[in-house]
Scaffold this motif. Structure first.
Motif, mmCIF file in Angstrom:
data_model
loop_
_atom_site.group_PDB
_atom_site.id
_atom_site.type_symbol
_atom_site.label_atom_id
_atom_site.label_comp_id
_atom_site.label_asym_id
_atom_site.label_seq_id
_atom_site.Cartn_x
_atom_site.Cartn_y
_atom_site.Cartn_z
ATOM 1 N N GLU A 66 10.191 48.425 -5.660
ATOM 2 C CA GLU A 66 11.255 48.460 -6.675
ATOM 3 C C GLU A 66 10.779 49.250 -7.883
ATOM 4 N N LYS A 67 11.753 49.853 -8.566
ATOM 5 C CA LYS A 67 11.393 50.658 -9.744
ATOM 6 C C LYS A 67 10.759 49.797 -10.835
ATOM 7 N N PHE A 68 9.707 50.269 -11.442
ATOM 8 C CA PHE A 68 9.000 49.648 -12.562
ATOM 9 C C PHE A 68 8.281 48.350 -12.209
ATOM 10 N N TYR A 69 8.194 48.029 -10.909
ATOM 11 C CA TYR A 69 7.523 46.782 -10.534
ATOM 12 C C TYR A 69 6.011 46.985 -10.553
ATOM 13 N N GLN A 70 5.321 46.184 -11.345
ATOM 14 C CA GLN A 70 3.860 46.251 -11.406
ATOM 15 C C GLN A 70 3.298 44.844 -11.255
ATOM 16 N N VAL A 71 2.310 44.701 -10.358
ATOM 17 C CA VAL A 71 1.759 43.370 -10.115
ATOM 18 C C VAL A 71 0.621 43.111 -11.086
ATOM 19 N N ASP A 72 -0.259 44.094 -11.146
ATOM 20 C CA ASP A 72 -1.547 43.880 -11.778
ATOM 21 C C ASP A 72 -1.515 44.255 -13.258
ATOM 22 N N THR A 73 -1.663 43.268 -14.136
ATOM 23 C CA THR A 73 -1.543 43.549 -15.573
ATOM 24 C C THR A 73 -2.710 44.393 -16.095
ATOM 25 N N VAL A 120 17.918 50.788 -17.565
ATOM 26 C CA VAL A 120 17.910 51.203 -18.967
ATOM 27 C C VAL A 120 16.933 50.344 -19.767
ATOM 28 N N SER A 121 16.945 48.999 -19.515
ATOM 29 C CA SER A 121 16.052 48.159 -20.312
ATOM 30 C C SER A 121 14.593 48.401 -19.930
ATOM 31 N N ASN A 122 14.318 48.679 -18.627
ATOM 32 C CA ASN A 122 12.943 48.990 -18.216
ATOM 33 C C ASN A 122 12.457 50.291 -18.842
ATOM 34 N N VAL A 123 13.331 51.307 -18.814
ATOM 35 C CA VAL A 123 12.951 52.610 -19.379
ATOM 36 C C VAL A 123 12.662 52.451 -20.872
ATOM 37 N N SER A 124 13.548 51.721 -21.566
ATOM 38 C CA SER A 124 13.355 51.546 -23.011
ATOM 39 C C SER A 124 12.025 50.852 -23.272
ATOM 40 N N HIS A 125 11.734 49.825 -22.451
ATOM 41 C CA HIS A 125 10.496 49.078 -22.635
ATOM 42 C C HIS A 125 9.281 49.988 -22.410
ATOM 43 N N GLU A 126 9.324 50.774 -21.323
ATOM 44 C CA GLU A 126 8.197 51.663 -20.998
ATOM 45 C C GLU A 126 7.974 52.725 -22.068
#
Ligand code: ADP
Length: 345
Positions: free
Chosen positions: A294-301, A131-137
């Motif tokens: 994993e869901k919402f995992y991003q390495v490269d900014t 939920v917090s990842n979705v809200s952030h995205e």
């Protein structure tokens, strides 16, 4: 057979049996010793009656005490279990339940209950994170849309400015829409709401078709492909595998340097079909390799805005659902290699 290894039977039945045998033995011992005393010393009728009275009281006490202890051993843990399950039902997953008694069935029930509450607690954490990842995205594109829409309210804007702001709004809405479809698709795959429709088709043609669809993106970066395909007929879900190839190919393009080559190999190896895609791009460190599915995992900014970290999570879920596998490997010469192994048995 090693007798020392033999575990005593700790079932509820064996426990009750042991307690009953114990009570019968005590009763028999009391009776036997009383009869022995009576026969040896030949007591008077009065003394005899008094002795029988004392003996009866003893036996009655034992017969009350034994079932009481027995029931207590069973009821006490059940009370604990009841309190813990009430807590769990109210949504408190931090329940700690330890069984200290001697009955193996109850010990197993307690262990299973503990495992269940830990599992529920981890699901709850995942849900909160999601939920917090979705809200952030959602927040980032929404803030940008709001900002540019506010700027558009200014009547003195030039045509170029107006176009620039509307372009930003359109790209923000596209990002939101892709985020929503990705989340919906992932949720469907996770809840297994998608029944993989099996058909027999040419896998090499499917991959080629995806490459052609993505031509506008790779030609912009001048990427060259080295393809090594065999003619492969495969029976499986064409729709689900489409997502797998298209995510892996678009990532390879996204994380490649301009002009960087990308190699794709498709082979039949024994009872499997092996798809390998190697790019010569930025690579992924070992630490990040452990998390990229994993869901919402991003390495490269730098590339964050070009994706939402859901692609590889989808790929992994699809391959798990269809009983297939994926591996990732990086080395200093090439950037990243993803290998998908499809079972054909
Ligand atoms: P995204 O939409 O951000 O690309 P993915 O789930 O597809 O999300 O990938 C998760 C992360 O894994 C990416 O953000 C990126 O950091 C990393 N990644 C995936 N594929 C590659 C690749 N071929 N090369 C380098 N990094 C990659």
């Amino acid at each position: 057979m090693n007798i020392n290894n033999k575990q005593p039977d700790r079932s509820a039945f064996a426990y009750c049996l042991r307690v009953l045998v114990f009570s019968v033995l005590i009763t028999a011992l009391l009776l036997g010793s009383t009869i022995y005393i009576l026969m040896t010393y030949g007591l008077s009728t009065g003394t005899l009656q008094a002795n029988i009275g004392i003996l009866a009281i003893f036996i009655i006490n034992i017969e009350i005490l034994v079932p009481f202890l027995l029931v207590r051993q069973l009821i006490k843990p059940l009370e604990k279990l009841n309190i813990a399950s009430e807590k769990l039902a109210r949504g408190d997953f931090n329940v700690s339940l330890v069984y200290t008694g001697k009955i193996s069935e109850l010990e197993t029930v307690f262990q299973n209950f503990q495992m269940m509450s830990e599992e529920l607690a981890s699901v709850e954490t995942l849900r909160n994170d999601f939920v917090s990842n979705v809200s952030h995205e959602f927040k980032t594109p929404l803030t940008s849309i709001e900002g540019y829409a506010t700027l558009l309210q200014n009547n003195e804007l030039t045509d170029t400015e107006r176009k620039e702001y509307t372009d930003h709004i359109i790209s923000g809405t596209k990002r939101l829409s892709s985020l929503v479809s990705n989340i919906l698709f992932l949720t469907k795959v996770e809840s297994q709401n998608i029944q993989p429709e099996v058909s027999t088709y040419r896998l090499d043609e499917q991959v080629l078709q995806i490459l052609l669809q993505q031509e506008p993106i790779w030609s912009q970066k001048d990427i060259e492909f080295e393809l090594n395909f065999s003619e492969i007929v495969y029976s499986g879900s064409e729709q689900l595998l489409y997502h797998v190839w298209s995510n892996l190919i678009s990532n390879a393009i996204k994380y490649s340097y301009p002009k960087g080559p990308i190699k794709i190999q498709l082979d039949k190896v024994k009872d499997t079909i092996v798809f390998t895609i190697t790019d010569y791009g930025i690579g992924i460190s070992e630490h990040h390799q452990r998390h990229i599915f994993e869901k919402f995992y991003q390495v490269d900014t730098e590339h964050k805005s070009q994706g939402n970290g859901l692609g590889l999570a989808q790929v992994k879920k699809i391959l798990d659902l269809t009983g297939n596998q994926i591996r990732v490997r990086c080395n200093e010469i090439s950037g990243t290699t993803f290998t998908v192994i499809l079972n054909t048995k």
